[in-house]
Design a protein around this motif. Structure first.
Motif, PDB file in Angstrom:
ATOM      1  N   ALA A 281       0.844  -1.196   0.000  1.00 18.05           N
ATOM      2  CA  ALA A 281       0.000   0.000   0.000  1.00 18.05           C
ATOM      3  C   ALA A 281       0.877   1.243   0.000  1.00 18.05           C
ATOM      4  N   PRO A 282       0.325   2.395  -0.362  1.00 22.39           N
ATOM      5  CA  PRO A 282       1.103   3.639  -0.312  1.00 22.39           C
ATOM      6  C   PRO A 282       1.741   3.833   1.062  1.00 22.39           C
ATOM      7  N   GLY A 283       3.019   4.191   1.066  1.00 26.50           N
ATOM      8  CA  GLY A 283       3.771   4.362   2.304  1.00 26.50           C
ATOM      9  C   GLY A 283       4.573   3.135   2.692  1.00 26.50           C
ATOM     10  N   ASP A 284       4.327   1.990   2.037  1.00 26.10           N
ATOM     11  CA  ASP A 284       5.062   0.766   2.350  1.00 26.10           C
ATOM     12  C   ASP A 284       6.429   0.778   1.669  1.00 26.10           C
ATOM     13  N   SER A 285       7.347   0.008   2.258  1.00 30.12           N
ATOM     14  CA  SER A 285       8.685  -0.126   1.683  1.00 30.12           C
ATOM     15  C   SER A 285       9.306  -1.430   2.160  1.00 30.12           C
TER      16      SER A 285
ATOM     17  N   GLY B  51      31.003  -8.009  -2.028  1.00 30.40           N
ATOM     18  CA  GLY B  51      30.284  -6.874  -1.454  1.00 30.40           C
ATOM     19  C   GLY B  51      28.803  -7.180  -1.386  1.00 30.40           C
ATOM     20  N   THR B  52      28.060  -6.291  -0.755  1.00 32.34           N
ATOM     21  CA  THR B  52      26.617  -6.475  -0.596  1.00 32.34           C
ATOM     22  C   THR B  52      25.861  -5.453  -1.433  1.00 32.34           C
ATOM     23  N   ALA B  53      24.991  -5.946  -2.296  1.00 35.85           N
ATOM     24  CA  ALA B  53      24.104  -5.080  -3.069  1.00 35.85           C
ATOM     25  C   ALA B  53      22.745  -5.055  -2.374  1.00 35.85           C
ATOM     26  N   LYS B  54      22.197  -3.870  -2.211  1.00 38.83           N
ATOM     27  CA  LYS B  54      20.904  -3.718  -1.541  1.00 38.83           C
ATOM     28  C   LYS B  54      19.894  -3.140  -2.530  1.00 38.83           C
ATOM     29  N   VAL B  55      18.785  -3.842  -2.695  1.00 38.55           N
ATOM     30  CA  VAL B  55      17.706  -3.382  -3.568  1.00 38.55           C
ATOM     31  C   VAL B  55      16.523  -3.013  -2.685  1.00 38.55           C
ATOM     32  N   GLU B  56      16.155  -1.727  -2.680  1.00 34.03           N
ATOM     33  CA  GLU B  56      15.051  -1.241  -1.849  1.00 34.03           C
ATOM     34  C   GLU B  56      13.881  -0.822  -2.742  1.00 34.03           C
ATOM     35  N   TRP B  57      12.679  -1.016  -2.239  1.00 31.07           N
ATOM     36  CA  TRP B  57      11.494  -0.575  -2.961  1.00 31.07           C
ATOM     37  C   TRP B  57      10.601   0.226  -2.010  1.00 31.07           C
ATOM     38  N   SER B  58       9.848   1.124  -2.564  1.00 27.94           N
ATOM     39  CA  SER B  58       8.897   1.898  -1.743  1.00 27.94           C
ATOM     40  C   SER B  58       7.777   2.414  -2.639  1.00 27.94           C
ATOM     41  N   ILE B  59       6.608   2.579  -2.037  1.00 29.99           N
ATOM     42  CA  ILE B  59       5.470   3.203  -2.715  1.00 29.99           C
ATOM     43  C   ILE B  59       5.214   4.525  -1.993  1.00 29.99           C
TER      44      ILE B  59
END
Length: 202
Positions: free
Chosen positions: A73-77, A163-171
């Motif tokens: 939902a909007p605001g989630d990540s 190394g560490t790759a970080k994939v972030e998502w957010s609405i």
């Protein structure tokens, strides 16, 4: 009858002819002289090709690398961290690519109908993706990521380096009803390619 004691006088032509004959003979003789020489051989030479092998979470078939989110939902990540390693011996350029995007409009409930009458699927344009971790950071919508990647994370990932790759998502919180029940699927692909001419050779 010619006189046996007759000696023809030397002429300029005869003198020059004799000199030319002597000179030619001298040239032939000069070609028979040998010169000193010596040859040495360097043996045991070899060339061994290097290796380039990217692993994700310790293997070539990544385990635990999938992002699976429902009821967003909007605001989630959220985020997913991946351990990357160049298990080879030569350096490479590390890139990330987003592809195979597929999205569906879902059931199209009444609030979405009012906001988006065609129900074509709007989630890819409204999810923000950030890629970073130990690498260069970039943020774009999922649709932009698919349209414009690959994105370079590391210009020279050396052999055995990890190394560490970080994939972030957010609405974002200001996204409205147009994304209700929409669904997206996509692939995140990490690629390690040879970094031109290698510099780790002597």
């Amino acid at each position: 009858m010619a006189d046996d004691n007759d000696k023809s006088p030397l002429t300029r032509r005869r003198v020059l002819g004799g000199m030319a004959t002597i000179g030619a003979a001298g040239a032939v003789g000069a070609g028979t002289w040998a010169q000193f020489n010596d040859t040495e051989e360097a043996s045991g030479n070899s060339v061994i090709a290097g290796t380039l092998d990217l692993t994700v979470n310790g293997g070539n078939i990544p385990q635990g690398a999938s992002l699976d989110v429902s009821d967003a939902a909007p605001g989630d990540s959220g985020s997913q961290s991946l351990k990357l390693k160049n298990a080879g011996s030569i350096a490479g350029v590390l890139e990330v690519d987003f592809n195979n995007l597929s999205q569906k409009g879902g059931d199209n409930p009444e609030p979405e109908q009012e906001a988006d009458g065609d129900n074509s699927g709007d989630l890819a344009d409204n999810i923000e993706i950030t890629v970073g971790g130990d690498y260069a950071t970039a943020t774009f919508t999922l649709q932009e990521a698919v349209d414009h990647t690959p994105y370079e994370l590391d210009s020279k990932m050396k052999g055995t380096e990890s190394g560490t790759a970080k994939v972030e998502w957010s609405i974002p919180g200001d996204v409205g009803n147009e994304i209700q029940d929409d669904e997206v699927t996509f692939d995140v692909v990490f690629t390690l390619s040879q970094n031109g001419q290698q510099t780790n050779s002597p």
